[in-house]
Structures are given as structure tokens and as C-alpha cells.
Design an enzyme around this catalytic site. Sequence first.
Site, PDB file in Angstrom:
ATOM      1  N   HIS A 147       0.739  -1.181   0.065  1.00 28.45           N
ATOM      2  CA  HIS A 147       0.062   0.163  -0.134  1.00 28.45           C
ATOM      3  C   HIS A 147       0.920   1.183   0.010  1.00 28.45           C
ATOM      4  CE1 HIS A 147      -2.875   3.050   1.420  1.00 28.45           C
ATOM      5  NE2 HIS A 147      -3.860   2.146   1.145  1.00 28.45           N
TER       6      HIS A 147
ATOM      7  N   CYS B 183      -3.538   2.696  -4.446  1.00 30.75           N
ATOM      8  CA  CYS B 183      -4.445   3.461  -3.733  1.00 30.75           C
ATOM      9  C   CYS B 183      -4.610   5.030  -4.138  1.00 30.75           C
ATOM     10  CB  CYS B 183      -4.096   3.488  -2.239  1.00 30.75           C
ATOM     11  SG  CYS B 183      -5.292   4.587  -1.296  1.00 30.75           S
TER      12      CYS B 183
ATOM     13  N   HIS C  65      -7.463   0.345  -4.476  1.00 26.85           N
ATOM     14  CA  HIS C  65      -8.335   1.126  -3.757  1.00 26.85           C
ATOM     15  C   HIS C  65      -8.559   2.423  -4.564  1.00 26.85           C
ATOM     16  CE1 HIS C  65      -6.600  -0.414   0.294  1.00 26.85           C
ATOM     17  NE2 HIS C  65      -7.229  -1.354  -0.565  1.00 26.85           N
TER      18      HIS C  65
ATOM     19  N   ASP D 105     -12.842   2.981  -1.583  1.00 24.69           N
ATOM     20  CA  ASP D 105     -12.111   3.309  -0.408  1.00 24.69           C
ATOM     21  C   ASP D 105     -12.876   4.007   0.431  1.00 24.69           C
ATOM     22  OD1 ASP D 105      -9.900   2.880   1.396  1.00 24.69           O
ATOM     23  OD2 ASP D 105      -8.543   3.962   0.005  1.00 24.69           O
ATOM     24  N   HIS D 106     -12.234   4.854   1.345  1.00 23.93           N
ATOM     25  CA  HIS D 106     -12.810   5.666   2.190  1.00 23.93           C
ATOM     26  C   HIS D 106     -14.000   6.328   1.614  1.00 23.93           C
ATOM     27  CE1 HIS D 106      -8.779   6.331   4.394  1.00 23.93           C
ATOM     28  NE2 HIS D 106      -9.135   5.121   4.342  1.00 23.93           N
TER      29      HIS D 106
ATOM     30  N   TYR E  61     -15.349   4.256   6.838  1.00 24.34           N
ATOM     31  CA  TYR E  61     -15.712   2.885   6.534  1.00 24.34           C
ATOM     32  C   TYR E  61     -17.259   2.594   6.720  1.00 24.34           C
ATOM     33  CZ  TYR E  61     -11.197   1.651   5.209  1.00 24.34           C
ATOM     34  OH  TYR E  61      -9.732   1.603   4.577  1.00 24.34           O
TER      35      TYR E  61
HETATM   36  C1  DNO Z   1      -6.801   2.998   5.249  1.00 21.95           C
HETATM   37  C2  DNO Z   1      -6.280   1.836   4.663  1.00 21.95           C
HETATM   38  C3  DNO Z   1      -4.782   1.594   5.156  1.00 21.95           C
HETATM   39  C4  DNO Z   1      -4.148   0.284   4.687  1.00 21.95           C
HETATM   40  C5  DNO Z   1      -2.873   0.045   5.177  1.00 21.95           C
HETATM   41  C6  DNO Z   1      -2.494  -1.378   4.385  1.00 21.95           C
HETATM   42  O1  DNO Z   1      -7.762   3.118   5.111  1.00 21.95           O
HETATM   43  O2  DNO Z   1      -6.277   1.892   3.062  1.00 21.95           O
HETATM   44  O3  DNO Z   1      -4.829   1.535   6.529  1.00 21.95           O
HETATM   45  O4  DNO Z   1      -5.169  -0.626   5.074  1.00 21.95           O
HETATM   46  O5  DNO Z   1      -1.956   1.009   5.035  1.00 21.95           O
HETATM   47  O6  DNO Z   1      -1.539  -1.918   5.225  1.00 21.95           O
END
Ligand code: DNO
Length: 377
Positions: free
Chosen positions: A226, A264, A291, A336-337, A352
Site C-alpha cells: 500500500h 491506492c 483502492h 475506499d474511504h 468505512y
Molecule cells: C486506510 C487503509 C490503510 C491500509 C494499510 C495497508 O484506510 O487503506 O490503513 O489498510 O496501509 O497496510
Amino acid sequence: MLINVLISKDGGAFFGHNGYMTMTWRWFGEGNDSITLEQIRQIPGVEGIVWSLHDLQAGEVWPEERIKETMDLIEKAGFNGEVVESVNIHDSIKIGSPDRDKYIDIYINTIEKLGKAGVRVICYNFMPVFDWVRTDLYKEARDGSNALFYEKAKAESDPKILIKEILDGGKDFTMPGWEPERLASIEKLFDAYKGVDEEKLTANCRYFLERIIPACEKYDVKMAVHPDDPPWPIYGLPRIVRSADHIRRYLKLVDSPCNGLTFCTGSLGANGENDLVAMADEFHDRIHFAHLRNLKRDPNGDFIECSHRTQDGDVDLTGLVELLRRRDYNGYLRPDHGRHIWGEEETCRPGYGLYDRALGVMYLLGLWDAFGKGERK
Ligand code: DNO
């Protein structure tokens, strides 16, 4: 869905399935997430649950029964559990301490167990001390929703002063890794990282990858690092997954398909110099997990997370999905978020919630199907 589950049990055939990505949803587990698997089932197109054993600390052994129990639960609900996010890396490995081999052995043991249980991708990060950093989890937007916000000046002050302020109760500061019970050890960790610059961290990462990637190849597990969030060094700590140059170097540390990337867009997109479409194009065959989310940058370095819609932020999700589609992306993908909307911030984990991520799924699926012929039945 049933057919997919059977295929998955027979041999983990999701990955690379039909030249169509697998839409997934991050779920924190029963009793640990306000959202239920039954609710997730009603979001169109979601096939996989992204999971982890969230109560385990970095460096702990993952018990086989717990892995099985979680996979069973997920599969019984009609999903695959082929992506784990995350198996966290012990700081000794990142620092390169004398005891790192012990923790690498434990990591390899987890890879083996997860691979045998049908997990195909492990998402992890190589950020020293902290995972993502935000200064406000509920920053209000004009439409009345609220979302995660990063205020550069506030976040990037002296960490020791920040720690003191948090301990004194004078700072409303929420970040993973800054939990009160961890604060005392954080100061020690900062000291332990003295002398670990970008080159040293990269060398320690290479050491780790050289040991684990053969196990990944053997057990058919792809590692997906990530990116750093935010994608620049903070608190004097180095960050090595934050730009095209860094990622190019990272993927060459061990040049195997098992050494791959979580793409991401929210992390990389906080730096306007990152050309995300060009990066996704260059690294597409090493992206195992995407992501996809959006954010709005301020020229002063602040940024706020926003809806997934391209026009609402600075990330060209339309261009990215078009690119992934053109490149026949067949890895895993998740919204994602999300923002907190319709009053749900009281109940959900920050970023989330159910609603805005579900809207994100539909937006991403809309783009995906519009740029292709929707082969997935
Ligand atoms: C945030 C996530 C990160 C991700 C970590 C992977 O919401 O995308 O916390 O899970 O960095 O290890």
C-alpha cells in the site's frame, strides 16, 4: 454467486477470472464492524470480502483455526475471502533490528497458512511507525456530510510535542498508531528509527522481500504494498512508496509478480505531482488490488476526502477506470474511504461507513461497465 464460491473453494480461481475485476468490500469482522455481511450482500456486484484478524498485533502468529473460521464465515455468506488487508509488518523488520528474522519467519508462516486457505492477495504497508495520518475524522463539508481531513500544518509539527499534547488531553487528534496505550512506546520507536533513512529502509525492505517472495510464489499469494499516506515523509521518517520513481524501485527490489502493488488513488493522489493514470498504466501488470477513491487538495498541502465522483475531487477516477479496463485489469478492486452521510458517523468506523462506500461501488461499476461490455455474468 454460488458457482463462484464453488470455483473458489476448488482452487482459488477468482484471480484472473474472465478478464473482469473482482469488486470487494473491506469488512472488519463480526462484532468489530457495524455493517453486516447481509447488508453487504445487497450492494450489487460485490463478490469479495477484504478481511484481517484485526486484534492481532504486528509480529503475532496467525492461528490456523481463526483463519479458517473467518474464511468459512465469509464463504457461507456468499463471498470470497481472497484478499487480506493487512498483515502488518513488525517495526523490527523495517528498522532492520537483530531480531528481524524471527518476525520474518512468522510472516512467512502466515503467508503459507493464508495461501493454503485460499487467500490470493495480501495488502500491507512499509510505513515506519504509523499507517495513514489525518487530523480530523469528521470535517464538515458544505452539503452537511463529513469526511476525513488532513491539515498539513497541524499534522506535521514536532511529534514529541504532539504526543505530549495528546497525553495531556489537549489535542483532539485521531490517527491509527496514536492510540493512548501505544503513545509511550511511540517515543521509543522514534528513537529506534534514528539512522533509518530512505536508503536504509529500502535495504531493509529488500531483505524482507527477498525472504518472503519465494514463499509467496510457492503458495500462490501476491503481495500488494500500500502506498504511503500521505505520500511524503512526515516526522522525519522516510517513506518509500509515494511516487512513480519510488514504486518503480520498489517493484524491482525483487522482480517477481508476487511483489506487487495496491494502487491506492487516495494516498498517491494527495500529491498533485503524481500522474495517477500514467502510473496505473506503467504498473498495471503489478497492480493486484486497487483502492479507488477521490479527494480534494488545497494548494497549502491540506486535503479532504470526498465522494468517489470524478467531478467532486482532484482524482480522475473516470480516466483510471478507463485505463484499467483497457488494460484488462483482472485483480481485486474496492471503493475506499467514504464520507459519513445520512448521519451514520455515530455508528461506523471513520471512513468505512455503509452508504457512501455503497455509492462508490455503484459509481465504479457504472464506469467499469460503460468502458467495456460487462462480460461478467
Ligand atoms: C486506510 C487503509 C490503510 C491500509 C494499510 C495497508 O484506510 O487503506 O490503513 O489498510 O496501509 O497496510
